[in-house]
Scaffold this motif. Structure first.
Motif, PDB file in Angstrom:
ATOM      1  N   ARG A  27       3.930   4.476   6.493  1.00 30.95           N
ATOM      2  CA  ARG A  27       2.594   4.659   5.920  1.00 30.95           C
ATOM      3  C   ARG A  27       2.526   4.141   4.488  1.00 30.95           C
ATOM      4  NH1 ARG A  27       2.014  10.637   8.153  1.00 30.95           N
ATOM      5  NH2 ARG A  27       1.427  10.130  10.281  1.00 30.95           N
ATOM      6  N   VAL A  28       3.566   4.416   3.699  1.00 28.46           N
ATOM      7  CA  VAL A  28       3.613   3.938   2.311  1.00 28.46           C
ATOM      8  C   VAL A  28       3.594   2.409   2.282  1.00 28.46           C
ATOM      9  CG1 VAL A  28       5.075   3.811   0.249  1.00 28.46           C
ATOM     10  CG2 VAL A  28       4.704   6.004   1.372  1.00 28.46           C
ATOM     11  N   VAL A  29       4.331   1.768   3.176  1.00 28.99           N
ATOM     12  CA  VAL A  29       4.354   0.300   3.237  1.00 28.99           C
ATOM     13  C   VAL A  29       2.975  -0.228   3.597  1.00 28.99           C
ATOM     14  CG1 VAL A  29       5.285  -1.669   4.513  1.00 28.99           C
ATOM     15  CG2 VAL A  29       6.817   0.115   3.694  1.00 28.99           C
ATOM     16  N   TYR A  30       2.288   0.392   4.553  1.00 27.13           N
ATOM     17  CA  TYR A  30       0.935  -0.032   4.908  1.00 27.13           C
ATOM     18  C   TYR A  30      -0.015   0.106   3.713  1.00 27.13           C
ATOM     19  CZ  TYR A  30       2.043  -0.287   9.903  1.00 27.13           C
ATOM     20  OH  TYR A  30       2.560  -0.622  11.115  1.00 27.13           O
ATOM     21  N   ILE A  31       0.060   1.224   3.021  1.00 29.59           N
ATOM     22  CA  ILE A  31      -0.811   1.454   1.865  1.00 29.59           C
ATOM     23  C   ILE A  31      -0.530   0.430   0.771  1.00 29.59           C
ATOM     24  CG2 ILE A  31      -1.327   3.071  -0.004  1.00 29.59           C
ATOM     25  CD1 ILE A  31      -0.908   5.343   2.076  1.00 29.59           C
ATOM     26  N   MET A  32       0.743   0.154   0.509  1.00 28.68           N
ATOM     27  CA  MET A  32       1.089  -0.836  -0.514  1.00 28.68           C
ATOM     28  C   MET A  32       0.608  -2.228  -0.108  1.00 28.68           C
ATOM     29  SD  MET A  32       4.795   0.602  -1.898  1.00 28.68           S
ATOM     30  CE  MET A  32       5.576  -0.893  -1.513  1.00 28.68           C
ATOM     31  N   GLY A  33       0.676  -2.540   1.160  1.00 27.90           N
ATOM     32  CA  GLY A  33       0.169  -3.828   1.640  1.00 27.90           C
ATOM     33  C   GLY A  33      -1.327  -3.954   1.440  1.00 27.90           C
ATOM     34  N   ILE A  34      -2.055  -2.895   1.730  1.00 27.75           N
ATOM     35  CA  ILE A  34      -3.499  -2.901   1.537  1.00 27.75           C
ATOM     36  C   ILE A  34      -3.838  -3.060   0.062  1.00 27.75           C
ATOM     37  CG2 ILE A  34      -5.574  -1.460   1.691  1.00 27.75           C
ATOM     38  CD1 ILE A  34      -4.371  -0.338   4.324  1.00 27.75           C
ATOM     39  N   ILE A  35      -3.121  -2.339  -0.794  1.00 27.48           N
ATOM     40  CA  ILE A  35      -3.353  -2.450  -2.240  1.00 27.48           C
ATOM     41  C   ILE A  35      -3.057  -3.875  -2.715  1.00 27.48           C
ATOM     42  CG2 ILE A  35      -2.487  -1.710  -4.497  1.00 27.48           C
ATOM     43  CD1 ILE A  35      -2.180   1.101  -3.297  1.00 27.48           C
ATOM     44  N   LEU A  36      -1.987  -4.470  -2.225  1.00 25.57           N
ATOM     45  CA  LEU A  36      -1.627  -5.836  -2.601  1.00 25.57           C
ATOM     46  C   LEU A  36      -2.720  -6.824  -2.199  1.00 25.57           C
ATOM     47  CD1 LEU A  36       0.652  -7.548  -3.823  1.00 25.57           C
ATOM     48  CD2 LEU A  36       1.538  -7.830  -1.529  1.00 25.57           C
ATOM     49  N   VAL A  37      -3.260  -6.683  -1.007  1.00 23.76           N
ATOM     50  CA  VAL A  37      -4.334  -7.574  -0.554  1.00 23.76           C
ATOM     51  C   VAL A  37      -5.580  -7.379  -1.414  1.00 23.76           C
ATOM     52  CG1 VAL A  37      -5.924  -8.031   1.360  1.00 23.76           C
ATOM     53  CG2 VAL A  37      -3.475  -7.813   1.790  1.00 23.76           C
ATOM     54  N   LEU A  38      -5.925  -6.136  -1.730  1.00 16.62           N
ATOM     55  CA  LEU A  38      -7.100  -5.880  -2.568  1.00 16.62           C
ATOM     56  C   LEU A  38      -6.928  -6.458  -3.967  1.00 16.62           C
ATOM     57  CD1 LEU A  38      -8.021  -2.216  -1.542  1.00 16.62           C
ATOM     58  CD2 LEU A  38      -9.202  -4.338  -0.936  1.00 16.62           C
ATOM     59  N   LEU A  39      -5.742  -6.319  -4.552  1.00 17.47           N
ATOM     60  CA  LEU A  39      -5.498  -6.890  -5.871  1.00 17.47           C
ATOM     61  C   LEU A  39      -5.545  -8.412  -5.842  1.00 17.47           C
ATOM     62  CD1 LEU A  39      -2.715  -4.540  -7.254  1.00 17.47           C
ATOM     63  CD2 LEU A  39      -5.097  -4.689  -7.980  1.00 17.47           C
ATOM     64  N   PHE A  40      -5.055  -9.021  -4.775  1.00 18.67           N
ATOM     65  CA  PHE A  40      -5.122 -10.471  -4.646  1.00 18.67           C
ATOM     66  C   PHE A  40      -6.575 -10.929  -4.556  1.00 18.67           C
ATOM     67  CE2 PHE A  40      -5.224 -14.312  -1.987  1.00 18.67           C
ATOM     68  CZ  PHE A  40      -4.517 -15.163  -2.825  1.00 18.67           C
ATOM     69  N   LEU A  41      -7.386 -10.216  -3.796  1.00 15.84           N
ATOM     70  CA  LEU A  41      -8.806 -10.558  -3.695  1.00 15.84           C
ATOM     71  C   LEU A  41      -9.509 -10.390  -5.043  1.00 15.84           C
ATOM     72  CD1 LEU A  41      -9.725  -9.011  -0.227  1.00 15.84           C
ATOM     73  CD2 LEU A  41      -9.430 -11.434  -0.802  1.00 15.84           C
ATOM     74  N   ALA A  42      -9.138  -9.353  -5.795  1.00 17.19           N
ATOM     75  CA  ALA A  42      -9.711  -9.160  -7.127  1.00 17.19           C
ATOM     76  C   ALA A  42      -9.313 -10.309  -8.054  1.00 17.19           C
ATOM     77  CB  ALA A  42      -9.258  -7.823  -7.711  1.00 17.19           C
ATOM     78  N   LEU A  43      -8.075 -10.773  -7.959  1.00 19.26           N
ATOM     79  CA  LEU A  43      -7.611 -11.890  -8.773  1.00 19.26           C
ATOM     80  C   LEU A  43      -8.384 -13.162  -8.445  1.00 19.26           C
ATOM     81  CD1 LEU A  43      -5.539 -13.095 -10.787  1.00 19.26           C
ATOM     82  CD2 LEU A  43      -4.112 -13.569  -8.795  1.00 19.26           C
ATOM     83  N   VAL A  44      -8.547 -13.458  -7.171  1.00 19.84           N
ATOM     84  CA  VAL A  44      -9.301 -14.652  -6.760  1.00 19.84           C
ATOM     85  C   VAL A  44     -10.749 -14.532  -7.218  1.00 19.84           C
ATOM     86  CG1 VAL A  44     -10.165 -15.924  -4.757  1.00 19.84           C
ATOM     87  CG2 VAL A  44      -7.774 -15.209  -4.850  1.00 19.84           C
ATOM     88  N   GLY A  45     -11.332 -13.359  -7.079  1.00 12.37           N
ATOM     89  CA  GLY A  45     -12.709 -13.155  -7.536  1.00 12.37           C
ATOM     90  C   GLY A  45     -12.848 -13.332  -9.036  1.00 12.37           C
ATOM     91  N   ALA A  46     -11.879 -12.849  -9.814  1.00  6.14           N
ATOM     92  CA  ALA A  46     -11.931 -13.006 -11.266  1.00  6.14           C
ATOM     93  C   ALA A  46     -11.792 -14.470 -11.669  1.00  6.14           C
ATOM     94  CB  ALA A  46     -10.824 -12.171 -11.918  1.00  6.14           C
ATOM     95  N   ILE A  47     -10.954 -15.213 -10.972  1.00  8.05           N
ATOM     96  CA  ILE A  47     -10.799 -16.633 -11.271  1.00  8.05           C
ATOM     97  C   ILE A  47     -12.097 -17.377 -10.962  1.00  8.05           C
ATOM     98  CG2 ILE A  47      -9.619 -18.746 -10.546  1.00  8.05           C
ATOM     99  CD1 ILE A  47      -7.082 -17.031 -10.216  1.00  8.05           C
ATOM    100  N   ILE A  48     -12.710 -17.078  -9.840  1.00  5.86           N
ATOM    101  CA  ILE A  48     -13.974 -17.730  -9.485  1.00  5.86           C
ATOM    102  C   ILE A  48     -15.066 -17.358 -10.485  1.00  5.86           C
ATOM    103  CG2 ILE A  48     -15.809 -17.776  -7.747  1.00  5.86           C
ATOM    104  CD1 ILE A  48     -13.579 -17.553  -5.628  1.00  5.86           C
TER     105      ILE A  48
END
Length: 112
Positions: A27-48
């Motif tokens: 469960r912790v690995v799944y949660i960390m994966g979701i957080i990682l994807v959300l942070l990556f999307l935030a990074l791409v959005g900030a760059i755009i």
């Protein structure tokens, strides 16, 4: 006759054969994966956002003026700049100016 051993019985939860600690870790690995994807999307959005937003123009400061104290009609014969020092030869004087501080460092009078 049932030939299953007690070790072969699957737990009632969704993942067969995992201990409670392993389930928590999964469960912790799944949660960390979701957080990682959300942070990556935030990074791409900030760059755009940064790329599509025009840069604000910097205010233009008025040019600094410095009175050399030369008599009217004195001709400037030469100027030399070296780093942040400006040397002006005007008439019988050589004036050394610090251009960063906008102040006269020295005045050298030449000739009689």
């Amino acid at each position: 006759m049932d030939m299953t051993k007690p070790d072969d019985i699957e737990p009632a939860s969704g993942t067969p054969g995992l201990t409670p600690a392993a389930r928590i870790m999964l469960r912790v690995v799944y949660i960390m994966g979701i957080i990682l994807v959300l942070l990556f999307l935030a990074l791409v959005g900030a760059i755009i956002w940064k790329a599509t937003r025009p840069a604000e123009p910097k205010p233009v400061a008025a040019p600094a003026t410095l009175d050399l104290g030369l008599p009217p009609g004195t001709a400037v014969q030469s100027t030399v700049i070296d780093g942040d020092r400006l040397v002006i030869t005007a008439g019988r004087e050589v004036i050394v100016i610090d251009v960063r501080k906008n102040q006269i460092l020295s005045r050298i009078v030449t000739g009689p």
